[in-house]
Design an enzyme around this catalytic site. Structure first.
Site, PDB file in Angstrom:
ATOM      1  N   PRO A  21      33.985  22.504  45.779  1.00 59.36           N
ATOM      2  CA  PRO A  21      32.761  22.116  46.488  1.00 59.36           C
ATOM      3  C   PRO A  21      32.724  20.686  46.989  1.00 59.36           C
ATOM      4  O   PRO A  21      31.763  20.297  47.645  1.00 59.36           O
ATOM      5  CB  PRO A  21      31.676  22.350  45.434  1.00 59.36           C
ATOM      6  CG  PRO A  21      32.375  22.131  44.128  1.00 59.36           C
ATOM      7  CD  PRO A  21      33.773  22.634  44.323  1.00 59.36           C
ATOM      8  N   ASP A  44      39.347  22.966  56.716  1.00 52.14           N
ATOM      9  CA  ASP A  44      37.949  23.104  57.126  1.00 52.14           C
ATOM     10  C   ASP A  44      37.300  21.734  57.253  1.00 52.14           C
ATOM     11  O   ASP A  44      37.787  20.735  56.694  1.00 52.14           O
ATOM     12  CB  ASP A  44      37.169  23.918  56.082  1.00 52.14           C
ATOM     13  CG  ASP A  44      37.502  25.398  56.119  1.00 52.14           C
ATOM     14  OD1 ASP A  44      38.105  25.840  57.112  1.00 52.14           O
ATOM     15  OD2 ASP A  44      37.155  26.100  55.155  1.00 52.14           O
ATOM     16  N   LYS A  66      34.289  24.248  61.388  1.00 53.50           N
ATOM     17  CA  LYS A  66      33.284  25.132  61.974  1.00 53.50           C
ATOM     18  C   LYS A  66      31.908  24.617  61.609  1.00 53.50           C
ATOM     19  O   LYS A  66      31.650  24.200  60.476  1.00 53.50           O
ATOM     20  CB  LYS A  66      33.441  26.562  61.461  1.00 53.50           C
ATOM     21  CG  LYS A  66      34.715  27.247  61.913  1.00 53.50           C
ATOM     22  CD  LYS A  66      34.797  28.661  61.371  1.00 53.50           C
ATOM     23  CE  LYS A  66      36.066  29.346  61.834  1.00 53.50           C
ATOM     24  NZ  LYS A  66      36.193  30.718  61.314  1.00 53.50           N
ATOM     25  N   GLY A  97      36.996  24.846  51.855  1.00 52.85           N
ATOM     26  CA  GLY A  97      35.967  24.413  50.919  1.00 52.85           C
ATOM     27  C   GLY A  97      35.602  25.550  49.969  1.00 52.85           C
ATOM     28  O   GLY A  97      35.627  26.726  50.342  1.00 52.85           O
ATOM     29  N   GLY A  98      35.302  25.193  48.733  1.00 49.39           N
ATOM     30  CA  GLY A  98      34.918  26.214  47.757  1.00 49.39           C
ATOM     31  C   GLY A  98      36.079  27.109  47.400  1.00 49.39           C
ATOM     32  O   GLY A  98      37.172  26.642  47.077  1.00 49.39           O
ATOM     33  N   ASP A  99      35.855  28.421  47.464  1.00 48.86           N
ATOM     34  CA  ASP A  99      36.875  29.409  47.138  1.00 48.86           C
ATOM     35  C   ASP A  99      37.200  30.214  48.396  1.00 48.86           C
ATOM     36  O   ASP A  99      36.286  30.591  49.146  1.00 48.86           O
ATOM     37  CB  ASP A  99      36.374  30.351  46.040  1.00 48.86           C
ATOM     38  CG  ASP A  99      37.397  31.405  45.678  1.00 48.86           C
ATOM     39  OD1 ASP A  99      38.218  31.139  44.782  1.00 48.86           O
ATOM     40  OD2 ASP A  99      37.385  32.491  46.299  1.00 48.86           O
ATOM     41  N   ILE A 102      35.138  33.538  48.769  1.00 50.17           N
ATOM     42  CA  ILE A 102      33.674  33.524  48.711  1.00 50.17           C
ATOM     43  C   ILE A 102      33.169  32.920  50.020  1.00 50.17           C
ATOM     44  O   ILE A 102      33.117  31.706  50.192  1.00 50.17           O
ATOM     45  CB  ILE A 102      33.140  32.706  47.509  1.00 50.17           C
ATOM     46  CG1 ILE A 102      33.682  33.246  46.200  1.00 50.17           C
ATOM     47  CG2 ILE A 102      31.606  32.725  47.507  1.00 50.17           C
ATOM     48  CD1 ILE A 102      33.168  34.633  45.828  1.00 50.17           C
ATOM     49  N   ALA A 128      31.156  26.812  45.610  1.00 48.60           N
ATOM     50  CA  ALA A 128      30.012  25.896  45.692  1.00 48.60           C
ATOM     51  C   ALA A 128      28.928  26.277  44.699  1.00 48.60           C
ATOM     52  O   ALA A 128      28.301  25.409  44.078  1.00 48.60           O
ATOM     53  CB  ALA A 128      29.462  25.890  47.115  1.00 48.60           C
ATOM     54  N   MET A 178      24.547  29.021  53.168  1.00 45.13           N
ATOM     55  CA  MET A 178      24.267  28.886  54.603  1.00 45.13           C
ATOM     56  C   MET A 178      22.847  29.341  54.950  1.00 45.13           C
ATOM     57  O   MET A 178      22.625  30.039  55.934  1.00 45.13           O
ATOM     58  CB  MET A 178      25.289  29.688  55.417  1.00 45.13           C
ATOM     59  CG  MET A 178      26.718  29.229  55.218  1.00 45.13           C
ATOM     60  SD  MET A 178      27.954  30.356  55.914  1.00 45.13           S
ATOM     61  CE  MET A 178      27.977  31.649  54.654  1.00 45.13           C
TER      62      MET A 178
END
Length: 263
Positions: A21, A44, A66, A97-99, A102, A128, A178
């Site tokens: 995260p 990313d 993005k 980012g994160g996994d 996911i 996250a 999001m």
């Protein structure tokens, strides 16, 4: 394809790496080793600066950042890029980012590699939701509050196309990725699906980073909280009784006062 081309394709590979995260020290040891071996890093926009600082000096960086209204590169083109670089014999780290699995479109990129016969590996990362909840000392499950956790995306598809009935309520925790931009519509949808307006919610902004904020309200005021506090992505919305838990003393930013009673 020449013998040299075949040899390059045989040595090239793609590694999808979960960057976590934000905080660099949440990377796994396997992720750090993969990053150190990279020839090309396709990353990313939400990957933390401290993580990017770990990229070896000789590696080539390719940003595929993005945002909600702007994509540097379309998803199909990202898959083609990974395949092309691996076919050239490179060790390609796809840093997410994160996994990767996911809400990271990792499945689509694995499929692109498989279809082209490219060796691909996935190294999981701290998502996250897990990282943010841990940093806020807010358990997503708790014997007294929740035994079910659901993850949903607030912007991947139109809200009208998603069935969230039963995902939030007594004994459940709902984590919304999001969802900041559509927070008011999300609240309306959940209340329309039968969730009580005074259901506790929390917003975790910039999870695990030094300037992380935890903001709390009730569901009916979710949109108002986002507007008042000028919340920006990346941020998570936690819905359920666990949103009342956590130790504010562990946070850099003092949690804001609740605009409606939550006990």
């Amino acid at each position: 394809m020449t013998i040299a081309d075949k040899s390059a394709a045989a040595t090239g590979r793609v590694i999808l790496v979960g960057a976590g995260p934000g905080a660099a020290d949440l990377l796994t040891l396997r992720a750090a080793r993969a990053l150190a071996a990279a020839d090309v890093v396709v990353h990313d926009g939400l990957v933390g600066a401290d993580v990017m600082a770990m990229v070896p000096a000789g590696a080539r960086l390719v940003s595929v950042a993005k945002r909600r209204d702007r994509h540097t590169m379309q998803q199909a083109d990202i898959g083609a890029l990974l395949v092309r670089e691996a076919q050239a014999g490179h060790v390609v780290v796809r840093l997410k980012g994160g996994d990767p699995f996911i809400f990271g479109r990792g499945g689509e990129e694995v499929s692109a590699c498989n279809a082209a016969g490219i060796a691909v590996e996935v190294i999981p990362g701290v998502s996250a939701a897990l990282g943010g909840a841990a940093a806020a000392l807010m358990p997503l499950t708790h014997r007294d509050h929740a035994s079910i956790v659901s993850f949903v995306a607030g912007e991947c598809r139109g809200l009208a196309d998603q069935n969230w009935v039963g995902l939030a309520g007594k004994g459940r925790t709902l984590v919304i990725y999001m969802g900041v931009t559509g927070a008011d519509r999300i609240a309306e949808k959940l209340i329309g699906d039968g969730l009580a307006p005074d259901t506790p919610v929390a917003i975790l902004e910039r999870a695990t980073l030094a300037d992380m904020r935890v903001l709390r309200a009730c569901l009916a005021d979710l949109g108002g909280l986002v507007a008042r506090e000028a919340v920006i992505s990346p941020a998570l919305i936690i819905v359920g009784d666990v949103a009342t838990l956590g130790a504010d003393a562990a946070l850099t930013q003092i949690t804001k006062a609740l605009p409606c009673p939550i006990s």
